[in-house]
Design a protein around this motif. Sequence first.
Motif, PDB file in Angstrom:
ATOM      1  N   VAL A   1       0.854  -1.190   0.000  1.00 15.82           N
ATOM      2  CA  VAL A   1       0.000   0.000   0.000  1.00 15.82           C
ATOM      3  C   VAL A   1       0.886   1.235   0.000  1.00 15.82           C
ATOM      4  CG1 VAL A   1      -0.170   0.044   2.523  1.00 15.82           C
ATOM      5  CG2 VAL A   1      -1.977   1.080   1.129  1.00 15.82           C
ATOM      6  N   GLN A   2       0.388   2.313  -0.576  1.00 17.88           N
ATOM      7  CA  GLN A   2       1.134   3.565  -0.566  1.00 17.88           C
ATOM      8  C   GLN A   2       1.009   4.261   0.780  1.00 17.88           C
ATOM      9  OE1 GLN A   2      -0.281   5.852  -3.948  1.00 17.88           O
ATOM     10  NE2 GLN A   2       1.390   5.075  -5.225  1.00 17.88           N
ATOM     11  N   ALA A   3       1.983   5.060   1.095  1.00 17.86           N
ATOM     12  CA  ALA A   3       1.928   5.852   2.320  1.00 17.86           C
ATOM     13  C   ALA A   3       0.634   6.668   2.347  1.00 17.86           C
ATOM     14  CB  ALA A   3       3.146   6.761   2.414  1.00 17.86           C
ATOM     15  N   GLY A   4       0.005   6.699   3.527  1.00 20.42           N
ATOM     16  CA  GLY A   4      -1.268   7.383   3.673  1.00 20.42           C
ATOM     17  C   GLY A   4      -2.471   6.489   3.457  1.00 20.42           C
ATOM     18  N   GLY A   5      -2.227   5.296   2.944  1.00 17.31           N
ATOM     19  CA  GLY A   5      -3.306   4.360   2.679  1.00 17.31           C
ATOM     20  C   GLY A   5      -3.721   3.568   3.904  1.00 17.31           C
ATOM     21  N   SER A   6      -4.629   2.621   3.678  1.00 14.64           N
ATOM     22  CA  SER A   6      -5.195   1.833   4.766  1.00 14.64           C
ATOM     23  C   SER A   6      -5.200   0.356   4.408  1.00 14.64           C
ATOM     24  CB  SER A   6      -6.634   2.272   5.052  1.00 14.64           C
ATOM     25  OG  SER A   6      -6.693   3.613   5.465  1.00 14.64           O
ATOM     26  N   LEU A   7      -5.164  -0.466   5.444  1.00  9.50           N
ATOM     27  CA  LEU A   7      -5.339  -1.899   5.311  1.00  9.50           C
ATOM     28  C   LEU A   7      -6.076  -2.400   6.540  1.00  9.50           C
ATOM     29  CD1 LEU A   7      -1.839  -3.269   4.143  1.00  9.50           C
ATOM     30  CD2 LEU A   7      -3.954  -3.308   2.818  1.00  9.50           C
ATOM     31  N   ARG A   8      -6.761  -3.529   6.385  1.00  9.73           N
ATOM     32  CA  ARG A   8      -7.342  -4.198   7.537  1.00  9.73           C
ATOM     33  C   ARG A   8      -6.831  -5.617   7.581  1.00  9.73           C
ATOM     34  NH1 ARG A   8     -13.540  -5.811   9.153  1.00  9.73           N
ATOM     35  NH2 ARG A   8     -13.155  -7.402   7.554  1.00  9.73           N
ATOM     36  N   LEU A   9      -6.167  -5.936   8.667  1.00  7.61           N
ATOM     37  CA  LEU A   9      -5.689  -7.295   8.885  1.00  7.61           C
ATOM     38  C   LEU A   9      -6.741  -8.079   9.660  1.00  7.61           C
ATOM     39  CD1 LEU A   9      -1.989  -6.651   9.959  1.00  7.61           C
ATOM     40  CD2 LEU A   9      -2.954  -6.830   7.656  1.00  7.61           C
ATOM     41  N   SER A  10      -6.823  -9.361   9.361  1.00  8.25           N
ATOM     42  CA  SER A  10      -7.707 -10.261  10.081  1.00  8.25           C
ATOM     43  C   SER A  10      -6.900 -11.424  10.632  1.00  8.25           C
ATOM     44  CB  SER A  10      -8.799 -10.805   9.158  1.00  8.25           C
ATOM     45  OG  SER A  10      -9.598  -9.777   8.633  1.00  8.25           O
ATOM     46  N   CYS A  11      -7.363 -11.959  11.734  1.00 10.38           N
ATOM     47  CA  CYS A  11      -6.739 -13.136  12.333  1.00 10.38           C
ATOM     48  C   CYS A  11      -7.859 -14.062  12.769  1.00 10.38           C
ATOM     49  CB  CYS A  11      -5.870 -12.737  13.510  1.00 10.38           C
ATOM     50  SG  CYS A  11      -5.214 -14.134  14.453  1.00 10.38           S
ATOM     51  N   ALA A  12      -7.982 -15.185  12.091  1.00  6.39           N
ATOM     52  CA  ALA A  12      -9.021 -16.160  12.389  1.00  6.39           C
ATOM     53  C   ALA A  12      -8.468 -17.243  13.295  1.00  6.39           C
ATOM     54  CB  ALA A  12      -9.552 -16.767  11.092  1.00  6.39           C
ATOM     55  N   ALA A  13      -9.206 -17.554  14.339  1.00  5.96           N
ATOM     56  CA  ALA A  13      -8.771 -18.553  15.312  1.00  5.96           C
ATOM     57  C   ALA A  13      -9.603 -19.815  15.189  1.00  5.96           C
ATOM     58  CB  ALA A  13      -8.887 -17.993  16.715  1.00  5.96           C
ATOM     59  N   SER A  14      -8.971 -20.926  15.487  1.00  4.58           N
ATOM     60  CA  SER A  14      -9.681 -22.202  15.587  1.00  4.58           C
ATOM     61  C   SER A  14      -9.116 -22.962  16.782  1.00  4.58           C
ATOM     62  CB  SER A  14      -9.534 -23.015  14.307  1.00  4.58           C
ATOM     63  OG  SER A  14      -8.171 -23.299  14.038  1.00  4.58           O
ATOM     64  N   GLY A  15      -9.953 -23.813  17.340  1.00  4.92           N
ATOM     65  CA  GLY A  15      -9.531 -24.546  18.534  1.00  4.92           C
ATOM     66  C   GLY A  15      -9.731 -23.714  19.782  1.00  4.92           C
ATOM     67  N   GLY A  16     -10.111 -24.348  20.846  1.00  8.97           N
ATOM     68  CA  GLY A  16     -10.260 -23.654  22.109  1.00  8.97           C
ATOM     69  C   GLY A  16     -11.464 -22.730  22.158  1.00  8.97           C
ATOM     70  N   THR A  17     -11.445 -21.821  23.125  1.00  2.79           N
ATOM     71  CA  THR A  17     -12.552 -20.904  23.358  1.00  2.79           C
ATOM     72  C   THR A  17     -12.076 -19.484  23.089  1.00  2.79           C
ATOM     73  OG1 THR A  17     -13.368 -22.420  25.062  1.00  2.79           O
ATOM     74  CG2 THR A  17     -14.297 -20.186  25.008  1.00  2.79           C
ATOM     75  N   PHE A  18     -12.323 -19.015  21.886  1.00  2.00           N
ATOM     76  CA  PHE A  18     -11.793 -17.715  21.461  1.00  2.00           C
ATOM     77  C   PHE A  18     -12.213 -16.588  22.385  1.00  2.00           C
ATOM     78  CE2 PHE A  18      -9.978 -14.769  18.570  1.00  2.00           C
ATOM     79  CZ  PHE A  18     -10.850 -13.690  18.478  1.00  2.00           C
ATOM     80  N   SER A  19     -13.450 -16.644  22.858  1.00  2.79           N
ATOM     81  CA  SER A  19     -13.964 -15.550  23.687  1.00  2.79           C
ATOM     82  C   SER A  19     -13.257 -15.451  25.031  1.00  2.79           C
ATOM     83  CB  SER A  19     -15.471 -15.716  23.902  1.00  2.79           C
ATOM     84  OG  SER A  19     -15.741 -16.943  24.543  1.00  2.79           O
ATOM     85  N   ARG A  20     -12.408 -16.411  25.339  1.00  3.76           N
ATOM     86  CA  ARG A  20     -11.614 -16.402  26.577  1.00  3.76           C
ATOM     87  C   ARG A  20     -10.144 -16.119  26.312  1.00  3.76           C
ATOM     88  NH1 ARG A  20     -15.566 -15.405  28.856  1.00  3.76           N
ATOM     89  NH2 ARG A  20     -16.653 -16.595  30.469  1.00  3.76           N
ATOM     90  N   TYR A  21      -9.819 -15.630  25.123  1.00  2.00           N
ATOM     91  CA  TYR A  21      -8.433 -15.290  24.815  1.00  2.00           C
ATOM     92  C   TYR A  21      -8.278 -13.784  24.717  1.00  2.00           C
ATOM     93  CZ  TYR A  21      -8.448 -20.095  22.979  1.00  2.00           C
ATOM     94  OH  TYR A  21      -8.588 -21.440  22.805  1.00  2.00           O
ATOM     95  N   ALA A  22      -7.301 -13.254  25.421  1.00  3.19           N
ATOM     96  CA  ALA A  22      -6.855 -11.916  25.089  1.00  3.19           C
ATOM     97  C   ALA A  22      -6.037 -12.033  23.813  1.00  3.19           C
ATOM     98  CB  ALA A  22      -5.998 -11.342  26.213  1.00  3.19           C
ATOM     99  N   MET A  23      -6.171 -11.053  22.938  1.00  8.20           N
ATOM    100  CA  MET A  23      -5.520 -11.139  21.632  1.00  8.20           C
ATOM    101  C   MET A  23      -4.616  -9.930  21.418  1.00  8.20           C
ATOM    102  SD  MET A  23      -6.618 -13.960  20.331  1.00  8.20           S
ATOM    103  CE  MET A  23      -6.023 -13.772  18.648  1.00  8.20           C
ATOM    104  N   GLY A  24      -3.532 -10.167  20.720  1.00  5.47           N
ATOM    105  CA  GLY A  24      -2.603  -9.087  20.445  1.00  5.47           C
ATOM    106  C   GLY A  24      -2.093  -9.128  19.024  1.00  5.47           C
ATOM    107  N   TRP A  25      -1.625  -7.989  18.563  1.00  7.10           N
ATOM    108  CA  TRP A  25      -0.927  -7.874  17.282  1.00  7.10           C
ATOM    109  C   TRP A  25       0.491  -7.377  17.566  1.00  7.10           C
ATOM    110  CZ3 TRP A  25      -2.516  -9.485  12.571  1.00  7.10           C
ATOM    111  CH2 TRP A  25      -3.879  -9.696  12.368  1.00  7.10           C
ATOM    112  N   PHE A  26       1.431  -8.000  16.922  1.00  6.82           N
ATOM    113  CA  PHE A  26       2.832  -7.604  16.991  1.00  6.82           C
ATOM    114  C   PHE A  26       3.360  -7.468  15.568  1.00  6.82           C
ATOM    115  CE2 PHE A  26       4.047  -8.239  21.491  1.00  6.82           C
ATOM    116  CZ  PHE A  26       2.884  -8.815  21.954  1.00  6.82           C
ATOM    117  N   ARG A  27       4.500  -6.837  15.429  1.00  6.94           N
ATOM    118  CA  ARG A  27       5.116  -6.744  14.113  1.00  6.94           C
ATOM    119  C   ARG A  27       6.622  -6.862  14.236  1.00  6.94           C
ATOM    120  NH1 ARG A  27       3.798  -0.360  12.739  1.00  6.94           N
ATOM    121  NH2 ARG A  27       5.290   0.568  14.213  1.00  6.94           N
ATOM    122  N   GLN A  28       7.224  -7.282  13.143  1.00 12.31           N
ATOM    123  CA  GLN A  28       8.669  -7.441  13.114  1.00 12.31           C
ATOM    124  C   GLN A  28       9.194  -7.046  11.749  1.00 12.31           C
ATOM    125  OE1 GLN A  28      10.095 -11.343  14.227  1.00 12.31           O
ATOM    126  NE2 GLN A  28      12.095 -10.527  14.772  1.00 12.31           N
ATOM    127  N   ALA A  29      10.041  -6.029  11.749  1.00 11.40           N
ATOM    128  CA  ALA A  29      10.702  -5.582  10.524  1.00 11.40           C
ATOM    129  C   ALA A  29      12.045  -6.299  10.400  1.00 11.40           C
ATOM    130  CB  ALA A  29      10.900  -4.078  10.560  1.00 11.40           C
TER     131      ALA A  29
END
Length: 125
Positions: free
Chosen positions: A12-40
Motif C-alpha cells: 500500500v502507498q503511504a497514507g493508505g489503509s489496510l485491515r488485517l484479520s486473524c481467524a482462530a480455531s480450537g479452544g474458546t476464542f472468547s476467553r483469549y486476550a488477543m494481540g498484534w505484533f510486528r517485526q521488521a
Amino acid sequence: QVQLVESGGGLVQAGGSLRLSCAASGGTFSRYAMGWFRQAPGKEREFVAAISWSGSFTAYADSVKGRFTISRDNAKKTVYLRMNTLKPEDTAAYYCAADITFERPGVRATDYDYWGQGTQVTVSS
C-alpha cells in the motif's frame, strides 16, 4: 490447540489503509486476550495493539495510537487490526497472538501462548 491464521496484508502507498484479520480455531476464542505484533527485518518483534476478552479494554503502542484500531468478533472467532494513515516505517510482518491465561492483554511477546504465521505489510513512500 489454538491455531491462528492472519490475512489482509499487502502493498500500500503511504497514507493508505489496510485491515488485517486473524481467524482462530480450537479452544474458546472468547476467553483469549488477543494481540498484534510486528517485526521488521533486522529488528525485534514489537507490540502493536491488544484487546481483552470482551473487547472492553484495548492497548496500543505509541507509534500507532490514533492510526490503528484493534477489534474482535467473538462469534466469528476473529480479531482485526484496522490500519489507517500508513507510513513506510509500518512496513513489517504482522503477527497475531493469543493469551489463554489472562483477560486483560499484555504488551510483551512472552505474555502470549499461541502465534500465527504472519502477514506482510509493505508501505511504499
